[in-house]
Scaffold this active site. Sequence first.
Site, PDB file in Angstrom:
ATOM      1  N   GLU A  62      -6.938 -54.669  38.931  1.00  0.00           N
ATOM      2  CA  GLU A  62      -7.609 -55.966  38.964  1.00  0.00           C
ATOM      3  C   GLU A  62      -8.163 -56.280  40.346  1.00  0.00           C
ATOM      4  O   GLU A  62      -8.964 -57.191  40.511  1.00  0.00           O
ATOM      5  CB  GLU A  62      -6.623 -57.070  38.553  1.00  0.00           C
ATOM      6  CG  GLU A  62      -6.027 -56.890  37.171  1.00  0.00           C
ATOM      7  CD  GLU A  62      -4.619 -57.461  37.085  1.00  0.00           C
ATOM      8  OE1 GLU A  62      -4.001 -57.680  38.149  1.00  0.00           O
ATOM      9  OE2 GLU A  62      -4.144 -57.667  35.957  1.00  0.00           O
TER      10      GLU A  62
ATOM     11  N   ASP B 262       1.697 -51.355  42.413  1.00  0.00           N
ATOM     12  CA  ASP B 262       1.377 -52.389  41.427  1.00  0.00           C
ATOM     13  C   ASP B 262       0.944 -51.680  40.152  1.00  0.00           C
ATOM     14  O   ASP B 262      -0.228 -51.680  39.774  1.00  0.00           O
ATOM     15  CB  ASP B 262       0.271 -53.296  41.966  1.00  0.00           C
ATOM     16  CG  ASP B 262      -0.052 -54.445  41.028  1.00  0.00           C
ATOM     17  OD1 ASP B 262       0.764 -54.718  40.124  1.00  0.00           O
ATOM     18  OD2 ASP B 262      -1.128 -55.059  41.181  1.00  0.00           O
TER      19      ASP B 262
END
Length: 528
Positions: A84, A173
Amino acid sequence: LNDIKEEIISVQTVFQHIDIYDEDDASYLLPELREFYSKNRQVYLDGVQQSATNGNEAYHEALVHPAMFAHDHPKRVAIIGGGECATLREVLKHNTVEHVKMIEIDEEMVKVSREYLPTWNTCSDLKGSAEWCGDDKRADVQYMDALAWFIDNFGQADATEYKEEKFDILIMDALDPQDDVPFAEILYMHDHFFKSMYNSLTDEGILVLQLGVAPYLDQPPDEQTKDSRRAYLSNSLQNVGFKAIHLYEESHCDFGDPWTYLVAMKDSNSNALWNQNAAKVNLAIHQRTVRTNSGTPTLKYFDGDTMKSYQTPSKSFEVVHCNKDPVPEHCLITRVDDISIDDLEVKMTDPSDSESYGVFTKVDIKKGSTIGKKAAFQYVHIPPLTFERMNEILESAPDAASSISNVMHFLEGYGRQTTEQGKEAYFADTSSLTFIAHGCAGTNNLDDQYGLVESTEDIEQDYYVQRFRDVFDPFLDRHLMQWINGPSIALKDIKKGEELLKKYLIFAKDQESWLEGVQDLKNRCDAI
């Protein structure tokens, strides 16, 4: 569900299925206010929620900034995953950062995010940055298998040089360890990968990663649940060489449950910055974050008080840790008898010496009992950064030297040195337990069973420091302050009327202090 969720896009990439929805749950608002409601955009990968507008800042700031501010000057940062680009956004808010390498396997995920999640990955408000964070001159976005890249570049055992320059901070992440997909098992149970990540960090380097849903109070140990990968990871990180590991959680990520994070440090001295007070964190935020064009705060969620909440793990982490079989040694301390300081008395041990005080028991004490557990909360604490500041004042402000010297003298006489918080700190007991004397020639009946005594031949060569915590110990992370200052443990049955005696050799913090302590105790014991 369809009444409140609008599908924005659904796409199958080479690696995963991406779904993005807008959640419109404004029904609780008055009709005239609903037009002001902002929809909550949510991102799902293979049916598992990854992020949401309502938890965007909370999740990503919690992932990035605790580790960044636990390092004194992070220049090079690597990100594993983070498609993202919101993690990249948070890293670029630090003005110390010179290079960020983000390695994401799925280029299509980044493209979809750039188009449909613009608020996740815009850096337009950061002075000197770019509209899209990936275009920031410090950013290097690569589309490849991060696991293979780290093993290829840093997987050589005991190498003195590696193919790539090392990083100060490494952020993972990626998938949740609880995800029921093969790649999650590879990520969280691959020892060679863990060692490669360790090798990729500088000597003061820090690794941080998210570990999914936080445990519940009634949950068995991680090893026996779907969190077994989390347990394997924490054990493996210790085995590859990390010196301090901490867990923390954030409950505002919009995942329905509190979220878990793990930070692993190559140098235990990083604990000093990890444990700094809220004012220090806020000062670092002011000094080290890039200013915004709008004049609004750079960080939306994270601040010094938030960091303080991360420094102490939740009760559930302690319970799950102490549910292990066998039970970790430190956890057992909560299950033994405790002797109150009301059952002790301070008396003179030599009527001819007005300073010869000792502590005596008024009751029989069983072997293994703790002494004054409640009194362990009564202490004066001089944390590492405060102690550093006191030394700076001694050197730079002679007028203040007298009062500071008096405090130092008190700490040296009645305090306990420790480096358990990363750097030198002091704890001074304020209860009657501070008068417990040293047991010469190994006559101590409390605490230490180590074979050395002050009269041991060539003892100066046998430097010994008592370590209070393991590399990973959520129990002591919750109780470290009280544990450093006590309680003492009876090594044998102690009869009513007997004096309590410790062995003060165990309080040395370094080689120099060890030598000074040995000589002082020799002088004291020789004078008896």
